[in-house]
Design a protein around this motif. Structure first.
Motif, PDB file in Angstrom:
ATOM      1  N   ASP A  66       0.565  -1.381  -0.194  1.00  0.00           N
ATOM      2  CA  ASP A  66      -0.513   0.340  -0.352  1.00  0.00           C
ATOM      3  C   ASP A  66       0.818   1.185   0.234  1.00  0.00           C
ATOM      4  O   ASP A  66       2.009   1.321   0.166  1.00  0.00           O
ATOM      5  CB  ASP A  66      -0.870  -0.148   1.044  1.00  0.00           C
ATOM      6  N   ARG A  67       0.142   2.547  -0.435  1.00  0.00           N
ATOM      7  CA  ARG A  67       0.568   3.869  -0.508  1.00  0.00           C
ATOM      8  C   ARG A  67       0.288   5.031   0.406  1.00  0.00           C
ATOM      9  O   ARG A  67      -0.901   3.944   1.055  1.00  0.00           O
ATOM     10  CB  ARG A  67       0.966   4.186  -1.963  1.00  0.00           C
ATOM     11  N   LEU A  68       0.227   5.264   1.020  1.00  0.00           N
ATOM     12  CA  LEU A  68       0.147   6.268   2.078  1.00  0.00           C
ATOM     13  C   LEU A  68      -1.142   7.312   0.787  1.00  0.00           C
ATOM     14  O   LEU A  68      -2.408   7.301   1.739  1.00  0.00           O
ATOM     15  CB  LEU A  68       0.682   7.833   2.448  1.00  0.00           C
ATOM     16  N   LEU A  69      -0.923   7.636  -0.476  1.00  0.00           N
ATOM     17  CA  LEU A  69      -2.279   8.097  -1.368  1.00  0.00           C
ATOM     18  C   LEU A  69      -1.886   7.034  -2.796  1.00  0.00           C
ATOM     19  O   LEU A  69      -1.061   6.303  -2.860  1.00  0.00           O
ATOM     20  CB  LEU A  69      -1.835   8.881  -1.466  1.00  0.00           C
ATOM     21  N   THR A  70      -3.465   7.467  -2.746  1.00  0.00           N
ATOM     22  CA  THR A  70      -3.485   6.834  -4.014  1.00  0.00           C
ATOM     23  C   THR A  70      -4.264   8.024  -5.229  1.00  0.00           C
ATOM     24  O   THR A  70      -4.647   8.458  -4.065  1.00  0.00           O
ATOM     25  CB  THR A  70      -4.426   5.229  -3.852  1.00  0.00           C
ATOM     26  N   HIS A  71      -5.481   6.912  -5.827  1.00  0.00           N
ATOM     27  CA  HIS A  71      -6.448   7.920  -6.862  1.00  0.00           C
ATOM     28  C   HIS A  71      -7.360   7.336  -6.879  1.00  0.00           C
ATOM     29  O   HIS A  71      -7.198   6.191  -6.688  1.00  0.00           O
ATOM     30  CB  HIS A  71      -5.884   8.112  -8.883  1.00  0.00           C
ATOM     31  N   GLU A  72      -8.303   8.155  -7.051  1.00  0.00           N
ATOM     32  CA  GLU A  72      -9.913   8.347  -7.232  1.00  0.00           C
ATOM     33  C   GLU A  72     -10.092   7.362  -8.759  1.00  0.00           C
ATOM     34  O   GLU A  72      -8.888   7.767  -9.706  1.00  0.00           O
ATOM     35  CB  GLU A  72     -10.642   9.052  -7.166  1.00  0.00           C
ATOM     36  N   LYS A  87      -7.624  14.068  -8.933  1.00  0.00           N
ATOM     37  CA  LYS A  87      -8.723  13.029  -7.200  1.00  0.00           C
ATOM     38  C   LYS A  87      -7.307  12.055  -6.570  1.00  0.00           C
ATOM     39  O   LYS A  87      -7.732  10.967  -6.942  1.00  0.00           O
ATOM     40  CB  LYS A  87      -9.538  12.388  -7.655  1.00  0.00           C
ATOM     41  N   ILE A  88      -6.956  12.991  -5.579  1.00  0.00           N
ATOM     42  CA  ILE A  88      -5.975  11.949  -4.796  1.00  0.00           C
ATOM     43  C   ILE A  88      -6.816  11.852  -3.225  1.00  0.00           C
ATOM     44  O   ILE A  88      -7.734  12.414  -3.044  1.00  0.00           O
ATOM     45  CB  ILE A  88      -4.289  12.554  -4.908  1.00  0.00           C
TER      46      ILE A  88
END
Lengths: 537, 337
Positions: A66-72, A87-88
């Motif tokens: 997993d990463r801290l963030l991902t995209h919609e 859109k993150i």
């Protein structure tokens, strides 16, 4: 052997061949819960931060960490699921706030790694420190988002991390959602680290030390990778597919046969010809999506004659058989980057088509004007690793250039050697492809046109006004000055088309074919498969 | 016999040293930059330099060679960059796959080619003789990848008799416990009929492909050698003595005709082992040939060197075996040395 006995023995052999294809019930059950993917090559390392990890290795990392963030995701008009650049959302972070000079991330409290250890702030810090320290590609990718020093990653408490910015950069936040900043199980890695390998690269090469939606249970390099669903994954809805088997099938013909016979579920990265035929047959579902921020182009070395003369470059741009390439080489499966109407205004976007078209008379005239009435001789180079497209493309260009007196010898460069040749920046005329993970015009231009002369500025193009536009756009993006940004982007696009050091040809497509009962394909900026959304009905 | 073995092994040492030096040097003069290849699509010159350093490719050649030889002495063949594994474990895992396929193909070819060759020689000029010639010519003139694809097309795609060409076993079957590394033998040892059938089904098409290709030299040599033996005096004597045709051909002629066939067999085997790359590619067979080619394309030195070395050792062992086989077949050889 007489005729009767011969017939007898052949029918026995045939019976022997038929018997093994009968599936046992256990197999049928496993089949329903498993996705079988076939592709040409497999990973050489399961860790994106490893030394020399190849592109298939990115797919393994993407699905297991997993990463801290991902995209919609958004749905395109044709029904394809496509990532939303702007859109993150949080992945491991349940909440995050971006301030002027730092961003703070609150981690999910229930997230665990595959071995059951909870994901804490120190794991995040260790992983990000690792990404900016190990060197090579991962460190370089982090620096593209101005993430360069371990001091930038601060542990606030057990479940809160702050990332300090060294400067304002619009790419910092998206860069935390690419494949590289994967969050790793720091305790597990440290246990397997050695004095000469403090970041446990040897361990993560063979093992996944993350908490992602899938874990790898078996990896036979060059043959197959087996992924099992992580039943305790909390960073998104639990994936529908229990098991994914990724088989390496080098022969393109066999990949197609496996798919058409129904033995494989998904075939990744099909040749355009197969794709066009499969689509026409209509028995399988197919998806074809343009590479984000990617362009196949014809490059010229602008430091030497004859290509140091912009008129010669324009003459070449008028002599390229664009439409023929689209039809005969790509079977229409690419987005044209040529022939925009003459009165069309430049957009604040990239890629966008230029206004050149095939016009031999104009090309000839420009060449005369440039002082080459009889043409000249040169070599046209391409990467044999992608010969399927490059070779016919170069032959068509060769034929067409001969009509204006430019004689070209085709130089086929083996795949292993291509990068070296590009680095030397000595090839006079060549075709190549560039595509960036981060989908921003100024990002593309910084690598391909800026005077800093990166590896990807394959034409060795140098121009002060160009540098000013690119830097202006980067600064304007960071400070949120939309008006200046728009002017600068239009400025560098116009200049790139006027000076034409490289001639954009088309935006390539990535082709996927799958059985009708498979749905949930998502296009990501990295173009590899995300197993989490696939559903097998 | 032991002394002979020892002597023969001793003579192989210079050959081995030669192979080590040449394979090292050859891989270094190959065009292509390993570091640039593995630094990835988005590498800066600095990143490439960093990778070069990590791989030890920035050091002078003699130093690299010294490291290589020292590692070799410890049984370490280096790391493959394409698979990310130690070369030794890669070769260990892949050699049995190639050997099983090659042996299977060769045995298949033998079973067909030797009787065919013998029959063609006995009935020289008959339809059978012409058929033998036609089959041999066709077999050797069809490229293996073509035969392979053709077989896949008919037996898998059209007729569906054969399972999917996905390597040694079906995706959902599990490999038998490893004893020899040959799935056919291991599954028999484990008394696992289902796995045996599954792996037999998988190996059949690539095996036939190889067999078709290697039929020709074996059949031709058998025929030629049988012809010369059949026209020799001892055969005439045997015939004159009133021995049955079967006795003459099988007991007297055949055994004497076997020597050149065994020699050819050794050559065909070693040739097949290296040359079945294309068959391995077509059938996604996880063998050593496709491994070496993939490494070569990526300028990945260690696996290529490991492959060449393994092949050299195999050739040496094979030649030794052929020498021993000679002695078993021909008593005159035993007293010669």
């Amino acid at each position: 052997m007489d005729r009767r006995r011969f017939l007898q023995s052949t029918s026995i052999t045939a019976a022997g061949l038929v018997a093994p294809t009968v599936f046992t019930p256990a197999n049928a059950q496993a089949r329903a819960e498993t996705l079988l993917i076939v592709s040409e090559s497999g990973p050489n390392n399961l860790d994106v931060m490893g030394v020399g990890t190849n592109v298939p290795g990115y797919e393994a990392s993407w699905n297991c960490y997993d990463r801290l963030l991902t995209h919609e995701m958004k749905t395109l008009p044709d029904g394809t699921q496509y990532y939303e650049r702007d859109k993150i959302k949080g992945e491991l972070a349940e909440d995050f706030t971006v301030g002027p000079m730092s961003a703070t991330f609150k981690l999910r409290k229930d997230a665990t790694f595959h071995d059951g250890a909870p994901v804490t702030a120190k794991d995040v810090k260790w992983s990000l420190d690792r990404a900016v320290t190990v060197g090579g590609f991962p460190t370089f990718q982090m620096s593209a988002g101005s993430l360069t020093k371990p001091e930038q990653f601060v542990i606030v408490d057990d479940h809160t991390v702050r990332v300090d910015f060294i400067r304002k950069d619009r790419l910092t936040i998206p860069d935390l959602a690419v494949i590289v900043p994967a969050i790793m199980n720091s305790e597990l890695c440290k246990k397997n680290a050695t004095a000469s390998d403090p970041w446990a690269l040897e361990f993560t090469k063979q093992n996944t030390a993350g908490g992602g939606a899938y874990k790898i249970t078996k990896w036979t390099p060059g043959t197959e990778v087996v992924f099992e669903r992580n039943e305790t994954w909390v960073c998104g809805p639990l994936p529908k597919t229990k098991r994914v088997i990724w088989r390496i099938v080098p022969s393109a013909g066999n990949r197609r046969a496996l798919l058409e016979r129904g033995d494989a579920d998904i075939s990744f990265d099909l040749p355009n010809k197969d794709f066009a035929e499969i689509k026409a047959a209509g028995k399988l579902s197919v998806v074809s999506t343009p590479y984000t921020n990617g362009i196949q182009y014809l490059g010229m070395n602008v430091t030497r004659p004859p290509f140091d003369n912009p008129k010669v470059r324009q003459a070449i741009a008028y002599a390229v058989p664009y439409q023929k390439i689209m039809d005969a080489v790509l079977f229409g499966l690419a987005k044209p980057m040529f022939g925009a109407p003459a009165d069309k205004a430049t957009e604040v976007a990239w890629p966008q088509p230029h206004k050149f078209n095939t016009d031999m008379a104009k090309a000839k005239a420009l060449l005369v004007e440039a002082g080459y009435p009889d043409g000249f001789e040169t070599t046209l180079s391409f990467d044999l690793g992608f010969a399927g497209v490059n070779e016919p493309l170069c032959v068509l260009v060769q034929e067409s250039l001969a009509q204006i007196g430019v004689k070209t010898t085709i130089n086929k460069v083996p795949g292993a050697n291509w990068r070296t040749e590009l680095n030397k920046k000595e090839m006079p005329l060549f075709t190549n492809i560039f595509s960036g993970w981060l989908n921003y015009p100024e990002y593309f231009f910084y690598w391909c046109y800026h005077g800093a002369n990166s590896v990807f500025n394959t034409s060795s193009y140098q121009s002060k006004p160009m540098d000013a536009f690119i830097e202006g756009a980067r600064d304007a993006a960071a400070s949120g000055d939309a008006a200046t940004y728009d002017t600068d982007v239009k400025g560098f696009v116009d200049l790139a088309f006027a000076d034409i050091p490289r001639i954009p040809l088309y935006q390539p497509y990535i082709n996927i074919a799958m059985q009708k009962n498979i749905s949930g394909y998502q296009y990501w900026f990295h173009r590899r498969l995300d197993y989490r959304a696939f559903v097998k009905a | 016999m032991l002394k002979l073995l020892f002597d023969r092994l001793l003579t192989t040492i210079p050959a081995l040293i030669g192979v080590i030096v040449v394979s090292f040097l050859l891989t270094r003069v190959l065009p292509g930059d390993t570091a640039a290849y593995f630094a990835g699509p988005a590498a800066t010159p600095q990143a490439i330099e960093q990778v070069r350093k990590q791989l030890g490719l920035d050091r002078p050649l003699p130093e690299q060679f010294e490291h290589y030889v020292l590692d070799l002495a410890k049984g370490n063949l280096g790391q493959s960059l394409t698979t990310g594994q130690p070369v030794l474990s890669d070769i260990k895992a892949r050699l049995p796959a190639s050997a099983e396929l090659t042996l299977f193909g060769l045995i298949l070819a033998l079973l067909i080619a030797v009787p065919l060759g013998v029959a063609a020689a006995v009935k020289q000029g008959s339809t059978l003789d012409h058929a033998c010639r036609a089959i041999a010519t066709a077999g050797v003139s069809l490229p293996v990848f073509f035969t392979g694809l053709l077989l896949v097309y008919f037996f898998y795609f059209i007729l569906q008799w054969s399972p999917a060409p996905l390597g040694r076993l079906d995706v959902f079957a599990s490999a038998p416990n490893e004893v020899t590394g040959f799935y056919l033998i291991d599954s028999l040892i484990a008394r696992d009929g289902e796995t045996f059938r599954a792996s037999l089904a998988q190996i059949l098409l690539p095996g036939i492909t190889l067999a078709i290709f290697s039929l020709a030299p074996i059949a031709r040599i058998t025929r030629a050698s049988m012809l010369s033996v059949l026209s020799s005096e001892f055969v005439r004597t045997a015939r004159a003595s009133g021995l049955s045709a079967r006795m003459v051909v099988v007991t007297y002629a055949f055994r004497n005709a076997m020597l050149p066939v065994v020699t050819t067999l050794g050559m065909v085997f070693s040739f097949l082992l290296g040359a079945n790359v294309l068959v391995e590619k077509v059938f996604a067979w996880p063998g050593i040939g496709s491994y070496a080619v993939e490494a070569l394309i990526a300028s990945d030195f260690a696996p290529v060197q490991g492959f060449v070395l393994t092949m050299a050792i195999l050739y040496i062992v094979l030649n030794l075996l052929i020498d021993i086989a000679y002695r078993l077949i021909d008593p005159r050889m035993r007293s010669a040395t």
